[in-house]
Design an enzyme around this catalytic site. Sequence first.
Site, PDB file in Angstrom:
ATOM      1  N   ASP A 271       0.836  -1.424  -0.166  1.00  0.00           N
ATOM      2  CA  ASP A 271      -0.069  -0.161  -0.050  1.00  0.00           C
ATOM      3  C   ASP A 271       0.872   1.281  -0.211  1.00  0.00           C
ATOM      4  O   ASP A 271       2.250   1.115   0.052  1.00  0.00           O
ATOM      5  CB  ASP A 271      -0.912   0.017   1.335  1.00  0.00           C
ATOM      6  CG  ASP A 271      -2.225   0.853   1.176  1.00  0.00           C
ATOM      7  OD1 ASP A 271      -3.096   0.683   1.782  1.00  0.00           O
ATOM      8  OD2 ASP A 271      -1.914   1.768   0.182  1.00  0.00           O
TER       9      ASP A 271
HETATM   10  C1  GLC Z   1      -4.168   4.424   0.257  1.00  0.00           C
HETATM   11  C2  GLC Z   1      -5.176   3.283   0.561  1.00  0.00           C
HETATM   12  C3  GLC Z   1      -5.396   2.329  -0.580  1.00  0.00           C
HETATM   13  C4  GLC Z   1      -5.138   3.086  -2.024  1.00  0.00           C
HETATM   14  C5  GLC Z   1      -3.796   3.436  -2.223  1.00  0.00           C
HETATM   15  C6  GLC Z   1      -3.711   4.361  -3.323  1.00  0.00           C
HETATM   16  O1  GLC Z   1      -3.237   4.788   1.389  1.00  0.00           O
HETATM   17  O2  GLC Z   1      -4.931   2.624   1.499  1.00  0.00           O
HETATM   18  O3  GLC Z   1      -6.840   1.862  -0.428  1.00  0.00           O
HETATM   19  O4  GLC Z   1      -5.483   2.393  -3.115  1.00  0.00           O
HETATM   20  O5  GLC Z   1      -3.320   4.236  -0.934  1.00  0.00           O
HETATM   21  O6  GLC Z   1      -4.313   5.296  -3.519  1.00  0.00           O
END
Ligand code: GLC
Length: 730
Positions: A283
């Site tokens: 993430d």
């Molecule tokens: C964020 C979220 C995730 C998202 C990613 C990209 O922190 O936790 O769900 O897809 O970053 O935006």
Amino acid sequence: MRHSRTVKVLRLILVAAGFVLAQVSPAPVAADQILEKQIAEQVENLLARMTLDEKNGQLNLVSYGDPPEGQIEQVRTGRIGATLNVVDPRLVARYRQAASESRLGIPLLMGLDAVDFFRIAFPPPIAWAATWRPELGEAAARAVAMEAATTGINWTFAPMVDISRDARWGRVVEGAGEDPYLASRFAFARTRGYLRGGLMPTAKHYVGYGAVEAGRDYNTALIPLSDLYDRHLPPFRAAIEAGAETVMAALNAINGVPATVNTFLLDKVLRQDLNFKGLVTSDYAAISELLHHGVATNLAEAGRKALAAGVDLDMEGEAHTRHLAAEVAAGRVPVSQIDAAVRRVLSVKFRMGLFESRPAPVAPNESETRAVARQVARESIVLLKNEAAALPISPSVKTVALIGASARSDFDDSWYGPAQMTRPPTVTLHDALVSALGNHQKLAFAPAFTDACGKTLKDPHEAVAIAQSADLVILAVSEDCEFSGEGTSRTNLDLSPAQQDMLDRLSAVGRPVVLIIQAGRPLTLAKPALQADAILFAWLPRTEGRVALAEILTGAVSPSGKLPMTFPRSVGQIPISYDVLPTSRPPNHNRYTSRYLDEDVTPLYPFGHGLSYTTFAFANLRTASPSLPRDGSILLDVDVTNTGSRPGEEVVQLYVRQPVASRSRPLRQLRGFHKVKLRPGQTETLRFELRAADFVFHDDGGMPQIEPGVIEAYVGGSSAATLKTEFRLE
Ligand code: GLC
């Protein structure tokens, strides 16, 4: 992501080849196996030609950087293999061109949080679940993906499939609620929708993010293996079965080990037990955040540990670009580990058809997109309460007082922002209601609050005044403008003090009061439920949903939404869900039972609850045989009747319970549902089919069990169903 024409042709050739081989070779060779072999060979050929820097580049996932020139150059030199948040079609084209000009011409994964809107803002995924129509979820995902794919991106960070029983956690808005069975049906449907719409889906957040302690975002989650397999993994299994070839590791730790370095979960569980063959991305900045978790002393160690655990892409952690080459040179990272990760990335890119020239994505038809968004809103809005026939608005009502600034808002945003710069035309609830009311009916309006967020009262007296001269009062409130979504954990789920104050004043006027709530999560509505005659929970209706809301208010559409999450009476009851275990002392009047001194133990509104403008009766629940054989199935029939005076739709739900087993089993578990439309007086017989697999549970080691014994089955319009029958599981 439709496989390209070439892949289709290849499949046909391979099927033919398979057919020929089957005539001459002992074991028929499936076309997919031949295709997989072809792809594996292509990956190996490519891998053999890559430098270490180019390999490391394939593991580097960066977020759009303004100005983009530096990143575009890094793409051209093979230092970036994937992007997120590059949205402008002209920029997408420049990044893709740079990749084609790189030494090996490896195409980019270009991702975005294309979840529930790109241009036309759909209600959020929790509202899709409230329709209890997975096919509608698939259509919504496909429509959103088609809009986003027109820019040239090819990957979405959706579906979010986290199971949660805790509305304090604001990200419940992105998922399908508390139940593994319903959430798995929607995980499968949404995944297939994004795929069919032209984007590679991502099953996220792996795993247990919805169980963060105290509902506090990013907090740790303590999950026994039995619960991990019974509750949190099924939607991931469904998304993978539906074709998700990317999984995003969660930001939280599970039982003390961050998901991003959790070898057991990433290898044994995901890649072995769930047979996942695709790639895992971290993430956002999750690898660098391992230092906060306290499992790495520096970024180099964090990157090393994440790679070793099985995380392939480093999203914005900069660990691999900064340190991976040096870690290899120091002998701390074997090139074989990097090769394994790059193989998975390249395999996904090949399977997506990225290496072939593909036709430009088909631009979606806006009216079709809007029609899907309207239908999702229509079927997701939940009528929580309706007394004194407050709804639908009777033709005898001459004046309606509409109160609340949110009724004049068309603000359709969310935590990940409007992906598309241009906002599509939409109407406010106020204007939609003016159009929907009869010519003889008048609408008076007062904002009452300073803005749609409803945190501050502006002029309650004006609102009370118009209520006093109206036949019906509608108070429209929305969740505060912190939105639901990432980073929005709350300890208080009541209406804002200003909103409650306004409701207090209006309920004292003595006219029927309809409360409309727009929010992305269950709220605690115990007091409003005593004051309002009717409550419509509209989630976040957005572009087309405000018209749908007006259709429901005026009776043009009968509400049919059902809750995918339990609504507690108070935050003190959380975590709360319907599928709880029986405990040693089930709650009753006796103090020494599993109850509270200061609150009822039951929810305000149970999982699966939702009213209609008509009523339904359930009778004659019967099974075709007295037992379910281990290798067979059992059929259950039930008669459902529309006992009211209006046509309506009912979601008929089947719950099961195994009252005695080697471990306590939940009081109820959803194992089937049908949405049925009935005319007044019409009866329909619905059939459910159960198999032994519906009764699998996992032991403390995460091993699946099926045990013979009595099974109770319940059917009704919510998890509080009482119509019961029994049979024996052999
Ligand atoms: C964020 C979220 C995730 C998202 C990613 C990209 O922190 O936790 O769900 O897809 O970053 O935006």
